[in-house]
Motif scaffolding. Structure first.
Motif, PDB file in Angstrom:
ATOM      1  N   PRO A  40      19.532  63.366  22.328  1.00  0.00           N
ATOM      2  CA  PRO A  40      20.693  62.477  22.407  1.00  0.00           C
ATOM      3  C   PRO A  40      21.993  63.272  22.415  1.00  0.00           C
ATOM      4  N   PRO A  41      23.013  62.775  23.107  1.00  0.00           N
ATOM      5  CA  PRO A  41      24.304  63.463  23.129  1.00  0.00           C
ATOM      6  C   PRO A  41      24.799  63.722  21.704  1.00  0.00           C
ATOM      7  N   GLY A  42      25.318  64.918  21.495  1.00  0.00           N
ATOM      8  CA  GLY A  42      25.865  65.272  20.195  1.00  0.00           C
ATOM      9  C   GLY A  42      24.839  65.801  19.210  1.00  0.00           C
ATOM     10  N   THR A  43      23.566  65.877  19.627  1.00  0.00           N
ATOM     11  CA  THR A  43      22.542  66.431  18.745  1.00  0.00           C
ATOM     12  C   THR A  43      22.043  67.752  19.325  1.00  0.00           C
ATOM     13  N   ALA A  44      21.441  68.555  18.471  1.00  0.00           N
ATOM     14  CA  ALA A  44      20.935  69.857  18.907  1.00  0.00           C
ATOM     15  C   ALA A  44      19.793  69.675  19.912  1.00  0.00           C
ATOM     16  N   ASN A  45      19.826  70.464  20.990  1.00  0.00           N
ATOM     17  CA  ASN A  45      18.773  70.369  22.002  1.00  0.00           C
ATOM     18  C   ASN A  45      17.826  71.567  21.951  1.00  0.00           C
ATOM     19  N   ASP A  46      17.817  72.255  20.815  1.00  0.00           N
ATOM     20  CA  ASP A  46      16.946  73.414  20.652  1.00  0.00           C
ATOM     21  C   ASP A  46      15.688  73.019  19.867  1.00  0.00           C
ATOM     22  N   ALA A  47      14.863  74.004  19.561  1.00  0.00           N
ATOM     23  CA  ALA A  47      13.621  73.737  18.836  1.00  0.00           C
ATOM     24  C   ALA A  47      13.889  73.079  17.486  1.00  0.00           C
ATOM     25  N   GLU A  48      14.892  73.558  16.772  1.00  0.00           N
ATOM     26  CA  GLU A  48      15.175  73.005  15.446  1.00  0.00           C
ATOM     27  C   GLU A  48      15.581  71.535  15.527  1.00  0.00           C
ATOM     28  N   GLY A  49      16.295  71.175  16.592  1.00  0.00           N
ATOM     29  CA  GLY A  49      16.648  69.771  16.804  1.00  0.00           C
ATOM     30  C   GLY A  49      15.404  68.909  16.997  1.00  0.00           C
ATOM     31  N   MET A  50      14.415  69.442  17.719  1.00  0.00           N
ATOM     32  CA  MET A  50      13.154  68.727  17.926  1.00  0.00           C
ATOM     33  C   MET A  50      12.423  68.571  16.580  1.00  0.00           C
ATOM     34  N   TRP A  51      12.376  69.639  15.793  1.00  0.00           N
ATOM     35  CA  TRP A  51      11.731  69.581  14.480  1.00  0.00           C
ATOM     36  C   TRP A  51      12.400  68.518  13.606  1.00  0.00           C
ATOM     37  N   ASN A  52      13.726  68.507  13.592  1.00  0.00           N
ATOM     38  CA  ASN A  52      14.461  67.544  12.768  1.00  0.00           C
ATOM     39  C   ASN A  52      14.148  66.102  13.148  1.00  0.00           C
ATOM     40  N   THR A  53      13.988  65.834  14.435  1.00  0.00           N
ATOM     41  CA  THR A  53      13.653  64.472  14.880  1.00  0.00           C
ATOM     42  C   THR A  53      12.365  64.002  14.223  1.00  0.00           C
ATOM     43  N   PHE A  54      11.351  64.841  14.254  1.00  0.00           N
ATOM     44  CA  PHE A  54      10.060  64.441  13.695  1.00  0.00           C
ATOM     45  C   PHE A  54      10.051  64.503  12.165  1.00  0.00           C
ATOM     46  N   GLN A  55      10.546  65.593  11.607  1.00  0.00           N
ATOM     47  CA  GLN A  55      10.407  65.840  10.173  1.00  0.00           C
ATOM     48  C   GLN A  55      11.408  65.054   9.328  1.00  0.00           C
TER      49      GLN A  55
END
Length: 137
Positions: A40-55
């Motif tokens: 989503p706009p304004g959120t991290a688009n890296d691996a850590e951003g993906m981890w944060n979405t799930f975790q």
């Protein structure tokens, strides 16, 4: 790496990372140059951003979280997966207090798998429709 092996990488990610929250598996499966093209706009688009979405978003909000893979197609280094993420809404989900309802988020994603790791991700999902239904009750 053949098509079957690429599909297995995606299956492993869905089981071990999304369902189980296994950080070691996440580290093993993510390329350091990973880009999430669907962040989503304004959120991290890296691996850590993906981890944060799930975790930090999905797993705390959904008990009994499961990923059901319905279809997978692979062409070249890209794996397309149609899946459902299901669970019981027992925690706050994007500002919506627990409803205890069973929910299902339908997802279609494309993952560029290079050397056994996620390099890029594109996806669409029905999370916004699920949130609208939860708000209506």
């Amino acid at each position: 790496m053949d098509n079957h092996a690429r599909k297995e990488v995606v299956k492993r990610f869905n089981k071990e990372v999304i369902e189980e929250g296994n950080r070691a598996s996440f580290e093993a499966l993510m390329n350091t140059r990973f880009i999430n093209h669907s962040a989503p706009p304004g959120t991290a688009n890296d691996a850590e951003g993906m981890w944060n979405t799930f975790q930090h978003m999905l797993r705390p909000a959904l008990s009994d979280l499961q990923v059901q893979i319905h279809d997978q197609l692979c062409e070249g280094e890209k794996v397309t997966t149609r899946k459902s993420i299901t669970g019981k809404h027992t925690g706050t989900l994007l500002g919506i207090a627990a409803t205890r309802k069973s929910i299902s988020i339908d997802v279609i994603d494309i993952v560029h798998v290079q050397d056994g790791r996620y390099l890029e991700h594109w996806g669409i999902n029905t999370l916004s429709a699920v949130l609208a239904q939860l708000r209506a009750h």
